[in-house]
Design a protein around this motif. Structure first.
Motif, PDB file in Angstrom:
ATOM      1  N   ILE A 188     -20.759  32.414 -21.859  1.00 45.49           N
ATOM      2  CA  ILE A 188     -21.604  32.069 -20.850  1.00 45.49           C
ATOM      3  C   ILE A 188     -23.078  31.695 -21.518  1.00 45.49           C
ATOM      4  N   ASN A 189     -23.426  32.090 -22.866  1.00 43.33           N
ATOM      5  CA  ASN A 189     -24.359  31.532 -23.819  1.00 43.33           C
ATOM      6  C   ASN A 189     -24.191  30.268 -24.069  1.00 43.33           C
ATOM      7  N   LEU A 190     -22.899  30.030 -24.511  1.00 42.45           N
ATOM      8  CA  LEU A 190     -22.608  28.754 -24.922  1.00 42.45           C
ATOM      9  C   LEU A 190     -22.874  27.736 -23.855  1.00 42.45           C
ATOM     10  N   ILE A 191     -22.637  28.160 -22.627  1.00 40.37           N
ATOM     11  CA  ILE A 191     -22.726  27.195 -21.442  1.00 40.37           C
ATOM     12  C   ILE A 191     -24.329  26.947 -21.117  1.00 40.37           C
ATOM     13  N   ALA A 240     -30.942  32.411 -26.619  1.00 41.44           N
ATOM     14  CA  ALA A 240     -29.795  33.427 -26.636  1.00 41.44           C
ATOM     15  C   ALA A 240     -28.810  33.142 -27.439  1.00 41.44           C
ATOM     16  N   LEU A 241     -28.270  31.754 -27.357  1.00 41.27           N
ATOM     17  CA  LEU A 241     -27.038  31.653 -28.154  1.00 41.27           C
ATOM     18  C   LEU A 241     -27.120  31.757 -29.529  1.00 41.27           C
ATOM     19  N   ILE A 242     -28.385  31.153 -30.189  1.00 44.65           N
ATOM     20  CA  ILE A 242     -28.323  31.191 -31.586  1.00 44.65           C
ATOM     21  C   ILE A 242     -28.767  32.686 -32.246  1.00 44.65           C
ATOM     22  N   GLN A 243     -28.901  33.531 -31.329  1.00 44.50           N
ATOM     23  CA  GLN A 243     -28.827  34.910 -31.882  1.00 44.50           C
ATOM     24  C   GLN A 243     -27.414  35.489 -32.426  1.00 44.50           C
ATOM     25  N   ILE A 244     -26.457  34.896 -31.544  1.00 42.84           N
ATOM     26  CA  ILE A 244     -25.280  35.462 -32.077  1.00 42.84           C
ATOM     27  C   ILE A 244     -24.446  34.662 -33.161  1.00 42.84           C
ATOM     28  N   PRO A 245     -23.983  35.248 -33.917  1.00 44.92           N
ATOM     29  CA  PRO A 245     -23.462  34.714 -35.324  1.00 44.92           C
ATOM     30  C   PRO A 245     -22.616  33.412 -34.990  1.00 44.92           C
ATOM     31  N   TYR A 277     -30.228  33.032 -43.419  1.00 47.46           N
ATOM     32  CA  TYR A 277     -30.199  34.213 -44.431  1.00 47.46           C
ATOM     33  C   TYR A 277     -29.321  35.351 -43.567  1.00 47.46           C
ATOM     34  N   ASP A 278     -29.096  35.553 -42.283  1.00 48.46           N
ATOM     35  CA  ASP A 278     -28.606  36.497 -41.647  1.00 48.46           C
ATOM     36  C   ASP A 278     -26.974  36.598 -42.081  1.00 48.46           C
TER      37      ASP A 278
END
Lengths: 488, 590
Positions: A188-191, A240-245, A277-278
């Motif tokens: 869903i994030n990707l969408i 939202a998406l770019i928070q996910i690795p 850096y994450d």
């Protein structure tokens, strides 16, 4: 007792190994039998696999023919025989009615992948057909709804149907099934992110329009307002998406562009720093490049830039930014102003001074390393700047009597660089193509390999009006700095 | 739609496994996440029990429901009868005489019903359900002629209506004098037929239960009785080529014969028949029916090895002259005798000859006699033949094994490829899908619809001209002509280069022979040592593969048959092998 046990062990071991050898030789015999035959086949192995697969129980012909059908489809796709693939697909669809529920549930995804491939390439296919297929497949296996929606949207994007793609994504975005599972969440994030990307596209179009408008134009305000709306929606979608690795380059890039446009430098820096850096994120050179470019735009201090590029250097030592990295290192290594400032500071800072001196040396050394690293790559062999830098850097390093640094770098390369860079062939072709490059290379060759080296000899023998002076200077430098002691 | 009211329905959706239900306007539950509509309606759920037919019927209006869901009352054996009827009809269109259907198969079937106590007996299994173990009807079944009234009984109309092709009310009449009203209520929950549940549970000792594969055993038995020109491998190939109803045979049942639940397990088939399996079943059925000795297989019968050998020699493009040799082998092995060939189910050890496999095995033995097939002699003989043919272009050509191999290899590979493709494209699922229960029904039907829709979509991408028109049934799979260089016909080639004169008669130039199997199992199983392909010469492998493809049997099965013929042929040698075990031995012939 333990000895006896050990003995027994070795005994049984040897028995076992004998058995192993026996079985191997038997297999060998079988194999050679096969190989001496007409075709290349491993029927023995094949049979073995088949029986293992079905656990010894006879497979039903239905299962057998559908799996044969699948391999026929794959073969047809491989050979770009779209029509044949469609023919087999027609039969393969039966698997949706397989009485084996496991196979039945796995089928929609396979069918979607193969079917969309066929419909993408088949000459008789069209967008409408693809749409119907996608809509049907979305509703077969609930589990695939999001994935198919996303791929459907990508297909539409590919065909320039941005609005349809957007509608599709919006539909998928609001779709919910049961409890939200983690895989669903990522999808869903990707969408949403793709939706954001589409909005970004609209935004940047508006931006271009805006840049053509006069500020006093009455249309300017409405345009900028709608731009603002777009950007707000986009940032929600992308954030939202770019928070996910993961690797989200296009999303990050457009997000940062919008943040910067509206003056949110801190936000942009945070996003980029996090992206680079994450530790949960996969190693991604682009993340560091984006950050570096951002910091450069921001006119960040040199130290900061160097620290970003240091990481990039570890990931991609051949990146074109490496020459810039070298320049930064050189500047920081030979800068005088920091020294003069520090000179004014009191005694207790003297330790600091020593540190900075050490740091400076380190930077110079790293600068040399970086250049050698760049030239290790075949794609950079004709990069004249790199050679120029190296020649200069070598001269300065040797002038600073850091022969050890050069030797350290050279030791690992002296076996292959002469053939790789300094062969007779290269001398000839470099001279023919680019005389300046040839001169720089010859200087480096002379310093590293001495006067006797082929490359240097070939170039120094050339008698050319324009470069005569240059060659003379080159010879002089080589004589002075060459690390090869002619006496030895 | 009312989501509140649907809350008490807690079952998982059959399609997506979610528990999220809504109610449709008709009061049925539908899944809110995948929009799958169930057959369950609210009222039924409220009873709190497993839906009972009666309640459901009342809720929906008794009469309408009965008509829609139930259809006719019918028994499982009627289903099989229907399949047999279809198969017999198909055989008739393939050119088999009408007596097969009207007399032979009909009688076999009646006899089966009687033996299995389903009809034509005093205490049919349906009226007296479980207590029917002791049945005092006819004491001796062994004599076929002692039951004239059975044979003349024409009360079963589906087989006898040979004149009138139309069969609209054939199935309404039933041979079962039973009252079934009481059963139908409960039985219909789990099967469309009246006795589907009971039938699938039944396990009586000594009774051969009818299955779909056994219908083919019945067909073959009737063909054998009539001494028709269809072998078992032909029959099974016709089944695979869809000339004879078998897979999804139930879809030709009349509309009113509903199938679901347990009927699925009984009538749905997902494999093609297998030679060994049907062969075994055939013997089993014949023994169970207590059939008398079958009509004699004499030298003028199609199933006699001499004739079958001729047929297969033509099929695989070998010289006609070889027929002489096959006849000799048949004679020496004693496999051409009437007593050997005729099937007698009441004999002590009921077994019948695998006519087709045996004929092919004879040809393999002859090829071994002529060419040794040791990957050596056959090629050197080919060199001689090739040289001769080059020099003497006018004469009748000598048979060249190498050339034959090249032609056959190419043709068989092509054929096999086509066969595999056709199998991969086979459509197994019937237009009339079978479901387990009424709850399942809508899901199954919806799935079917979906597949049909998808298939429609992909068929538009396929060339409009159908690639393979339905093949006409033929007992020959290859066609050899003189003209085509790719498919040279070797029928007229001579064996001169391979034979030599010895006194008055001809003998083979090759005087060696190797046995396909050295030792036979000593145990009662009579199995031949398993066929390990790589232990044998490539020529032998090729020939076994060729023939086993023709008959659609396993190579090991043919290898076994070859070994059995060799055992008969070289009896003396086999008794000696106990002492010695050299690989190849001399065998004199002629």
């Amino acid at each position: 007792n333990s000895e006896a046990c050990g003995l027994r062990c070795t005994e049984s071991m040897s028995d076992f190994s004998e058995e192993l050898i026996k079985s191997v030789t038997e297999d060998d015999r079988r194999e050679t039998c096969e190989l001496s035959g007409t075709g290349m086949q491993l029927p023995w192995l094949q049979k073995h696999i088949e029986t293992v697969d079905t656990g010894g129980k006879k497979e039903k012909d239905f299962a057998q023919t559908t799996s044969a059908c699948l391999s026929f489809i794959q073969e047809a796709l491989l050979k770009h025989q779209w029509q044949q693939a469609a023919e087999y697909m027609h039969s393969y669809l039966q698997i949706l009615e397989d009485s084996d529920s496991y196979k039945r549930q796995a089928a929609p995804e396979i069918i979607w992948k193969l079917g969309s491939e066929i419909l993408y390439y088949h000459p008789k296919s069209n967008v409408e057909m693809f749409n119907t297929f996608a809509d049907r497949m979305k509703n077969i296996g609930v589990m695939n709804y999001l994935k198919i929606s996303l791929q459907h949207a990508l297909y539409l994007l590919h065909h320039g149907m941005l609005e349809d793609a957007n509608r599709n994504l919006s539909q998928a975005e609001t779709w919910r099934y049961g409890e939200k599972s983690s895989s669903q969440e990522v999808l869903i994030n990707l969408i949403q992110a793709y939706k954001g990307l589409l909005q970004y596209y609209a935004w940047s179009k508006k931006k271009r329009e805006l840049s053509q408008l006069d500020k006093d134009d009455y249309a300017y305000n409405t345009a900028s307002q709608s731009m603002r709306d777009h950007s707000w929606k986009t940032s929600v979608n992308l954030g939202a998406l770019i928070q996910i690795p993961g690797v989200w380059d296009p999303f990050v890039k457009s997000y940062v562009e919008m943040l910067e446009f509206y003056g949110d430098q801190d936000g942009a820096r945070e996003v980029l720093t996090n992206y680079a850096y994450d530790e949960k994120f996969p190693s991604n050179p682009n993340a560091h490049i984006y950050l570096y470019n951002f910091l450069k735009r921001e006119k960040a201090p040199r130290e900061k830039l160097i620290s970003v590029l240091k990481i990039l250097y570890q990931i991609v030592p051949s990146h074109k930014l490496m020459l810039e990295f070298h320049r930064l290192l050189r500047k920081s290594g030979s800068s005088q102003e920091s020294m003069s400032i520090i000179n004014c500071v009191k005694l207790f800072v003297q330790t600091l001074i020593i540190m900075t001196v050490a740091e400076k040396e380190e930077h110079l050394k790293l600068g040399l390393e970086v250049l050698f690293g760049v030239l290790d790559f075949a794609g950079c062999t004709k990069n004249i700047t790199a050679w120029k830098y190296l020649a200069k850097c070598l001269r300065q390093t040797l002038m600073g009597s850091h022969l050890a640094w050069v030797q350290e770098e050279w030791n690992s390369r002296k076996n292959w660089w002469p053939g790789f860079h300094f062969s007779y062939f290269w001398a000839k072709s470099d001279w023919k193509e680019d005389k300046t490059l040839a001169c720089e290379k010859a200087l480096v060759a002379g310093i590293l390999l001495g006067k006797g080296c082929r490359y240097f000899r070939y170039i120094s023998k050339q008698d050319h009006q324009v470069s005569r002076k240059k060659i003379k200077r080159m010879k002089k430098l080589v004589k002075k700095y060459s690390i090869v002691n002619p006496g030895l | 739609m009312d989501l509140e009211e649907a809350k008490e329905f807690k079952e998982r959706c059959a399609q997506c496994a979610a528990v999220s239900w809504g109610l449709t306007d008709e009061g049925k539950y539908y899944c809110t996440s995948c929009h799958n509509v169930t057959e369950r309606s609210k009222e039924v759920i409220d009873t709190g029990a497993i839906p009972n037919t009666k309640i459901q019927a009342i809720n929906r209006g008794l009469k309408r429901k009965r008509k829609l869901e139930k259809g006719w009352d019918w028994y499982v054996c009627e289903g099989f009868q229907h399949i047999l009827y279809q198969q017999a009809e198909a055989l008739k269109t393939l050119g088999v005489g009408p007596e097969l259907k009207n007399e032979v198969l009909h009688n076999f079937w009646k006899r089966y019903l009687q033996k299995s106590k389903q009809a034509y007996c005093k205490n049919p299994v349906y009226t007296s359900k479980r207590k029917a173990t002791v049945l005092e009807d006819n004491p001796s079944h062994s004599d076929w002629d002692s039951e004239p009234e059975l044979l003349s009984d024409l009360s079963c109309p589906s087989f006898v209506e040979s004149g009138a092709e139309s069969q609209p009310d054939v199935h309404t009449q039933k041979p079962f004098p039973i009252i079934k009203a009481s059963q139908s209520e409960t039985a219909s929950i789990c099967s469309g037929s009246l006795d589907g549940v009971e039938y699938s549970l039944r396990k009586e000792k000594g009774i051969v239960k009818m299955t779909v594969p056994r219908t083919l055993a019945f067909c073959y038995l009737s063909l054998l009785w009539q001494r028709e020109t269809i072998t078992l491998s032909d029959l099974l190939r016709f089944v695979e080529e869809d000339h004879i109803p078998y897979i999804n045979a139930f879809q030709y049942f009349p509309e009113e014969m509903k199938l679901y639940g347990r009927d699925k397990g009984i009538f749905a088939i997902e494999s093609w028949p297998n030679y060994e399996d049907i062969y075994k079943k055939m013997i089993e059925v014949a023994t169970f029916l207590d059939l008398p000795r079958f009509p004699d297989i004499t030298e003028d019968c199609y199933l006699h090895p001499n004739i079958l050998c001729m047929k297969y020699l033509m099929e695989v493009n070998l010289p006609d002259e070889m027929h002489n040799l096959t006849c000799q082998v048949v004679k020496m092995a004693g496999i051409g005798e009437v007593d050997f060939l005729t099937f007698d189910p009441i004999a002590k050890m009921a077994k019948t000859v695998k006519y087709d496999v045996q004929a092919v095995a004879v040809i393999v033995v002859v090829l071994k006699l002529l060419f040794l097939l040791d990957d050596n002699l056959e090629w050197s003989l080919s060199n001689i033949a090739e040289k001769y043919n080059e020099k003497n272009k006018e004469d009748k050509p000598w048979f060249d094994f190498r050339k034959w191999y090249q032609v056959m290899k190419k043709s068989v590979d092509e054929k096999k490829q086509k066969w595999e493709e056709a199998r991969a494209k086979y459509l197994w699922k019937s237009e009339k899908p079978l479901y387990h229960s009424s709850i399942d029904r809508s899901v199954v039907y919806k799935r079917r619809e979906m597949v049909v829709n998808l298939q429609k979509q992909f068929s538009t991408l396929v060339d409009s001209t159908p690639t393979v028109a339905k093949k006409t049934a033929s007992s020959f799979q290859f066609n050899w002509t003189e003209e085509d260089t790719d498919r040279t016909c070797f029928h007229g080639h001579s064996l001169q280069g391979i034979l030599k004169k010895k006194g008055q008669s001809l003998t083979t130039k090759n005087s060696l022979y190797w046995l396909s199997t050295q030792k036979f199992c000593k145990s009662y199983c009579k199995h031949v040592t398993t066929y390990e392909e790589s232990n044998f010469s490539l020529s032998y492998q090729f020939i076994l593969n060729l023939f086993s493809f023709l008959l659609r049997i396993k190579t090991s099965f043919l290898h076994e048959e070859v070994s059995l013929i060799e055992k008969r042929l070289f009896k003396a040698k086999y008794s000696k092998t106990k002492k010695k075990s050299s690989r190849s031995r001399k065998v004199r012939k002629y």
